[in-house]
Write a protein that holds these residues in place. Structure first.
Motif, PDB file in Angstrom:
ATOM      1  N   THR A 115     -21.862  68.150  41.310  1.00 56.83           N
ATOM      2  CA  THR A 115     -21.819  69.457  40.648  1.00 56.83           C
ATOM      3  C   THR A 115     -20.397  69.971  40.489  1.00 56.83           C
ATOM      4  OG1 THR A 115     -22.164  70.576  42.766  1.00 56.83           O
ATOM      5  CG2 THR A 115     -24.116  70.087  41.454  1.00 56.83           C
ATOM      6  N   ARG A 116     -19.556  69.735  41.487  1.00 62.39           N
ATOM      7  CA  ARG A 116     -18.182  70.237  41.408  1.00 62.39           C
ATOM      8  C   ARG A 116     -17.412  69.547  40.288  1.00 62.39           C
ATOM      9  NH1 ARG A 116     -15.716  74.798  43.922  1.00 62.39           N
ATOM     10  NH2 ARG A 116     -13.736  74.801  42.842  1.00 62.39           N
ATOM     11  N   PHE A 117     -17.576  68.260  40.168  1.00 64.50           N
ATOM     12  CA  PHE A 117     -16.872  67.523  39.124  1.00 64.50           C
ATOM     13  C   PHE A 117     -17.285  68.019  37.739  1.00 64.50           C
ATOM     14  CE2 PHE A 117     -16.074  63.398  41.765  1.00 64.50           C
ATOM     15  CZ  PHE A 117     -15.299  64.135  42.643  1.00 64.50           C
ATOM     16  N   ASN A 118     -18.586  68.164  37.524  1.00 65.48           N
ATOM     17  CA  ASN A 118     -19.056  68.620  36.222  1.00 65.48           C
ATOM     18  C   ASN A 118     -18.637  70.057  35.947  1.00 65.48           C
ATOM     19  OD1 ASN A 118     -21.229  66.722  34.624  1.00 65.48           O
ATOM     20  ND2 ASN A 118     -21.069  66.199  36.785  1.00 65.48           N
ATOM     21  N   GLU A 119     -18.630  70.868  36.985  1.00 62.59           N
ATOM     22  CA  GLU A 119     -18.155  72.249  36.830  1.00 62.59           C
ATOM     23  C   GLU A 119     -16.700  72.276  36.364  1.00 62.59           C
ATOM     24  OE1 GLU A 119     -15.810  75.179  39.550  1.00 62.59           O
ATOM     25  OE2 GLU A 119     -17.430  74.114  40.582  1.00 62.59           O
ATOM     26  N   GLN A 120     -15.857  71.483  37.034  1.00 62.45           N
ATOM     27  CA  GLN A 120     -14.435  71.490  36.708  1.00 62.45           C
ATOM     28  C   GLN A 120     -14.166  70.928  35.310  1.00 62.45           C
ATOM     29  OE1 GLN A 120     -11.657  72.662  38.634  1.00 62.45           O
ATOM     30  NE2 GLN A 120     -13.399  73.730  39.553  1.00 62.45           N
ATOM     31  N   ILE A 121     -14.927  69.929  34.899  1.00 63.92           N
ATOM     32  CA  ILE A 121     -14.762  69.382  33.552  1.00 63.92           C
ATOM     33  C   ILE A 121     -15.193  70.407  32.511  1.00 63.92           C
ATOM     34  CG2 ILE A 121     -15.594  67.613  31.949  1.00 63.92           C
ATOM     35  CD1 ILE A 121     -15.762  65.728  34.391  1.00 63.92           C
ATOM     36  N   ALA A 122     -16.299  71.113  32.767  1.00 61.44           N
ATOM     37  CA  ALA A 122     -16.748  72.161  31.840  1.00 61.44           C
ATOM     38  C   ALA A 122     -15.681  73.241  31.697  1.00 61.44           C
ATOM     39  CB  ALA A 122     -18.062  72.757  32.336  1.00 61.44           C
ATOM     40  N   LEU A 123     -15.041  73.615  32.810  1.00 58.14           N
ATOM     41  CA  LEU A 123     -13.977  74.618  32.764  1.00 58.14           C
ATOM     42  C   LEU A 123     -12.759  74.104  32.003  1.00 58.14           C
ATOM     43  CD1 LEU A 123     -14.108  76.061  36.397  1.00 58.14           C
ATOM     44  CD2 LEU A 123     -14.785  77.224  34.282  1.00 58.14           C
ATOM     45  N   PHE A 124     -12.446  72.832  32.186  1.00 54.83           N
ATOM     46  CA  PHE A 124     -11.310  72.244  31.472  1.00 54.83           C
ATOM     47  C   PHE A 124     -11.523  72.343  29.962  1.00 54.83           C
ATOM     48  CE2 PHE A 124      -9.109  68.469  29.711  1.00 54.83           C
ATOM     49  CZ  PHE A 124      -7.816  68.770  30.114  1.00 54.83           C
ATOM     50  N   TYR A 125     -12.711  71.997  29.513  1.00 57.78           N
ATOM     51  CA  TYR A 125     -13.027  72.133  28.092  1.00 57.78           C
ATOM     52  C   TYR A 125     -12.963  73.597  27.659  1.00 57.78           C
ATOM     53  CZ  TYR A 125     -14.521  67.378  26.863  1.00 57.78           C
ATOM     54  OH  TYR A 125     -14.546  66.042  26.556  1.00 57.78           O
ATOM     55  N   TYR A 126     -13.590  74.449  28.434  1.00 59.24           N
ATOM     56  CA  TYR A 126     -13.688  75.860  28.060  1.00 59.24           C
ATOM     57  C   TYR A 126     -12.310  76.508  27.931  1.00 59.24           C
ATOM     58  CZ  TYR A 126     -15.239  80.727  28.138  1.00 59.24           C
ATOM     59  OH  TYR A 126     -15.461  82.045  27.827  1.00 59.24           O
ATOM     60  N   ASN A 127     -11.394  76.148  28.851  1.00 57.59           N
ATOM     61  CA  ASN A 127     -10.085  76.797  28.888  1.00 57.59           C
ATOM     62  C   ASN A 127      -9.065  76.204  27.925  1.00 57.59           C
ATOM     63  OD1 ASN A 127     -10.858  78.607  30.929  1.00 57.59           O
ATOM     64  ND2 ASN A 127     -10.374  77.125  32.542  1.00 57.59           N
ATOM     65  N   SER A 128      -9.339  75.029  27.384  1.00 55.25           N
ATOM     66  CA  SER A 128      -8.286  74.379  26.595  1.00 55.25           C
ATOM     67  C   SER A 128      -8.745  73.785  25.271  1.00 55.25           C
ATOM     68  CB  SER A 128      -7.626  73.269  27.421  1.00 55.25           C
ATOM     69  OG  SER A 128      -8.586  72.306  27.836  1.00 55.25           O
ATOM     70  N   ALA A 129     -10.037  73.562  25.082  1.00 59.11           N
ATOM     71  CA  ALA A 129     -10.487  72.825  23.895  1.00 59.11           C
ATOM     72  C   ALA A 129     -10.101  73.523  22.599  1.00 59.11           C
ATOM     73  CB  ALA A 129     -11.997  72.609  23.950  1.00 59.11           C
ATOM     74  N   ASP A 130     -10.310  74.821  22.514  1.00 58.66           N
ATOM     75  CA  ASP A 130     -10.000  75.534  21.274  1.00 58.66           C
ATOM     76  C   ASP A 130      -8.521  75.429  20.928  1.00 58.66           C
ATOM     77  OD1 ASP A 130     -12.612  76.230  20.963  1.00 58.66           O
ATOM     78  OD2 ASP A 130     -12.386  78.304  21.646  1.00 58.66           O
TER      79      ASP A 130
END
Length: 721
Positions: free
Chosen positions: A520-535
């Protein structure tokens, strides 16, 4: 006789008194002019001090002899029948059949001194006057006598049956052309602009060169083994393109794969990989040439020494950092740079379980420097050497940019220093399939050496690069972030979530969980990485990983992957097995991280199901708060499925999570803030008492929520403990 005598006499003088060579020629034949020529070197193995440089360079300039595309002439290679025939027919403008009675044997056979002597005599006889012809024939016995003198042995003149190397062949041919009148002006060359790295070594043996069909820059593969192209594939992302080239190396099954990963900013990674299942050693050089280079400099990482702990014995990380940054200034003043990694030699390990799940790891055998380079005139040739000893995998990478990778030398130096100080947490073993990092010894299949490396999901994303890019806008970090998005996309494939591919023996012993599973922690951190930088980086659907992961968390109650506190409150387990049916513990940092994801998803998508699940988690923490906080002020690491508390918590990570929870609940439901403040104060006091300091995230987070009075005592750190 006079002509042949002068020819051999000149060769003798040239071998032992090369600087007197022009004077000998002038004395021997006043009809020949001597011209002094200063020019850039053309070959790495024909320097200004080389004994046969004048003859070689003049024949090359005339188009009679040539070097190889790797900027070597290879003067020590023996001349074949085929090469001698091609060169002599070109030099004397003859038809090939006119020499076949003199150059005997198969095309790949080596010619002897006697054959070359006979072929030269015949060629001159065809082109010279009858008077010169008779002189040549009369001089043959004296030629044999001169060649047999002991002082010439080292240059293969002592025995007419000896094979002849390219340098000696060039000298004899040049003299013959002078005496036949084909060369009227003899050139004495002064060669300049030839420099090498300290570890550069020319490949003296015959080599096979294969041009990679990547048009933006000349790239070649070089090996003593045969190289055969087998496949090319192209994968287009919205922000990058992978061109993958595959070649067979040798005849026993070894392959080399090159992946050129290009970004929209014009920069590209080149990943090289030898996969050698055979027992035979194989070496391949990846060569890249840059033209119109005025100067170059290599900024090495090892100027900053890695201070390894004396406690690091079994299973310690033996990797270091990349080799360095190669900067080259073009003749028009523009600056291009290349970050060059080491080569990594490893063996693939895997373990298959009864449920058909598999755990993957690499056994790292060695980290080696791969880069050497030479500047030949205005051409920079960088060589990246991959050496396989058999039954192994060899990988190397570099990042090429048409502009500086750092906006200042200070930024570059700071990064190199940081990489040495935090070498265990900074990526350096990059491959086309992702980054490999040191695995804990509590994972399997761990090799006996303890040198197990794997693709850790948290390190596939470049959090530190993202922070530095936002602060400094350095091109290097921009490229690392783009590369992260490619690796995360490839790692996930067509699955709904990112699955861990390495088994933790700790989880295996507790719950019989083996890879693959969802952390869960790994997937959480990857989701945050996308959310904070993808745009910001133009990544399509960058918010979808947040939604998908929040949906996964919401679904866990119905699947039974929760630890209930009462009918309204529960903790979501840390791990979701893909194959097994079991419930694991819930650690505080995972619990908070998941709750924060749910709150962010609620703010972003306004779906009440996310808020409902977040409330269930927060009320569970509130009801068990006194059990979570230990006597020393720290927080227990986890709660088990039978609701007991155990384990030492992370030093900084959980405090970072508590601060984020405070931020999120502040705007959604501030009734939870006193509880969160109490836990923040308790955790911070523990850090102060132990003098463990704080991270930049902790300091900035406390400032954001107005609770700087809880900033722990101690030093600020970049990475959480």
């Amino acid at each position: 006789m006079r002509t042949i005598y002068i020819l051999l006499f000149s060769i003798l003088f040239m071998v032992f008194i090369p600087n007197a060579y022009g004077n000998v020629l002038a004395a021997s034949d006043t009809t020949n002019k001597i011209q002094e020529v200063t020019m850039d070197a053309k070959f790495t193995d024909v320097s200004d001090a080389y004994w046969a440089k004048n003859e070689i360079m003049q024949l090359v300039d005339m188009g009679i002899m040539t070097g190889d595309r790797d900027l070597q002439f290879r003067p020590d290679l023996f001349v074949t029948v085929e090469e001698a025939e091609v060169v002599l027919t070109k030099a004397f403008k003859l038809e090939p059949h006119m020499l076949r009675n003199y150059l005997l044997g198969d095309k790949k056979d080596f010619v002897t001194m006697k054959q070359v002597e006979a072929a030269l005599e015949h060629a001159i006889n065809v082109t010279e006057t009858e008077e010169n012809n008779s002189s040549l024939l009369e001089g043959k016995s004296e030629l044999v006598s001169l060649l047999s003198t002991p002082s010439i042995n080292k240059n293969n003149f002592s025995n007419l049956n000896n094979t002849i190397d390219r340098a000696t062949f060039a000298v004899m041919l040049h003299e013959a052309l002078v005496k036949s009148g084909a060369i009227n002006t003899i050139k004495n060359y002064s060669l300049k602009n030839l420099s090498f790295s300290n570890n550069y070594s020319p490949l003296h043996s015959e080599a096979n060169l294969m041009k990679v069909s990547f048009d933006e820059h000349p790239i070649y593969l070089r090996s003593t083994e045969n190289i055969v192209f087998t496949n090319h594939t192209r994968i287009d992302n919205s922000f990058s393109r992978d061109n993958d080239y595959t070649y067979d190396v040798g005849m026993n099954g070894a392959t080399i794969e090159l992946t050129v990963r290009s970004f929209d900013n014009g920069d590209y990674f080149l990943f090289s990989k030898i996969d050698n299942p055979t027992n035979s050693a194989v070496a391949v050089d990846v060569i890249q040439k840059e033209n119109q280079v005025d100067s170059l400099e290599l900024f090495r990482y090892d100027r900053y020494e890695i201070k390894r702990s004396s406690k690091d014995v079994f299973g310690s990380d033996i990797t270091s950092y990349p080799t360095g940054l190669l900067r080259f200034v073009k003749q028009d003043g523009t600056v291009e740079e290349r970050m060059v990694g080491q080569s990594y030699i490893s063996k693939q390990l895997s373990l298959t379980y009864p449920n058909n799940g598999q755990s993957y790891m690499r056994d790292l055998l060695a980290e080696k420097e791969a880069l050497s380079y030479a500047q030949v005139g205005e051409t920079l040739m960088s060589i990246h050497t991959l050496e396989s000893e058999g039954k192994d995998i060899v990988e190397q990478w570099y990042l090429n940019a048409d502009n500086p990778l750092f906006s200042s030398n200070e930024h570059m130096e700071n990064w190199m220093l940081e990489s040495s100080e935090n070498y265990k947490k900074r990526n350096k073993w990059y491959t086309a399939d992702g980054q490999y990092s040191k695995m804990a010894t509590t994972t399997e299949p761990m090799p006996e050496s303890g040198q197990g490396y794997g693709r850790i999901l948290l390190l596939q994303k470049e959090d530190r690069a993202l922070v530095l890019y936002n602060q400094q806008k350095d091109r290097y970090f921009e490229n690392l972030i783009y590369n992260s998005f490619v690796n995360l996309k490839n790692f996930k494939g067509d699955k709904g979530y990112w699955e861990t591919e390495v088994t933790s023996t700790y989880l295996k012993s507790l719950y019989e969980i083996t890879a693959p599973f969802i952390d869960t922690r790994f997937n959480e951190q990857i989701a945050l990485f996308y959310y904070n930088s993808a745009d910001a980086f133009g990544i399509e659907n960058g918010k979808e990983p947040l939604r998908n992961y929040a949906d996964l968390l919401v679904s866990q109650k119905s699947k039974g992957n929760v630890i209930p506190v009462d009918d309204e409150s529960y903790y979501i387990s840390d791990y979701f097995p893909v194959v097994q049916d079991t419930t694991t513990h819930a650690s505080m940092n995972h619990v908070l991280g998941g709750m924060n994801i749910l709150l962010m998803a609620y703010n972003e998508f306004h779906d009440e199901k996310y808020l409902e699940a977040a409330h269930a988690i927060q009320t569970a923490i509130a009801k068990d708060k006194d059990d979570w906080i230990r006597d020393n002020g720290d927080i227990w690491y986890r709660i088990s499925p039978v609701q007991d508390y155990k384990g030492d918590d992370y030093k900084h990570l959980t405090l970072e999570d508590l601060i984020n929870s405070y931020k999120l609940w502040k705007d959604i439901d501030p009734t939870y803030l006193p509880l969160l403040e109490e836990m923040i104060a308790s955790k911070a006091s523990y850090l102060s008492n132990e003098n463990l300091g704080y991270t930049s995230k902790i300091k900035n987070g406390l400032a954001d929520i107005g609770l700087m009075q809880y900033l722990p005592v101690g030093n600020e750190q970049t990475d959480a403990l």
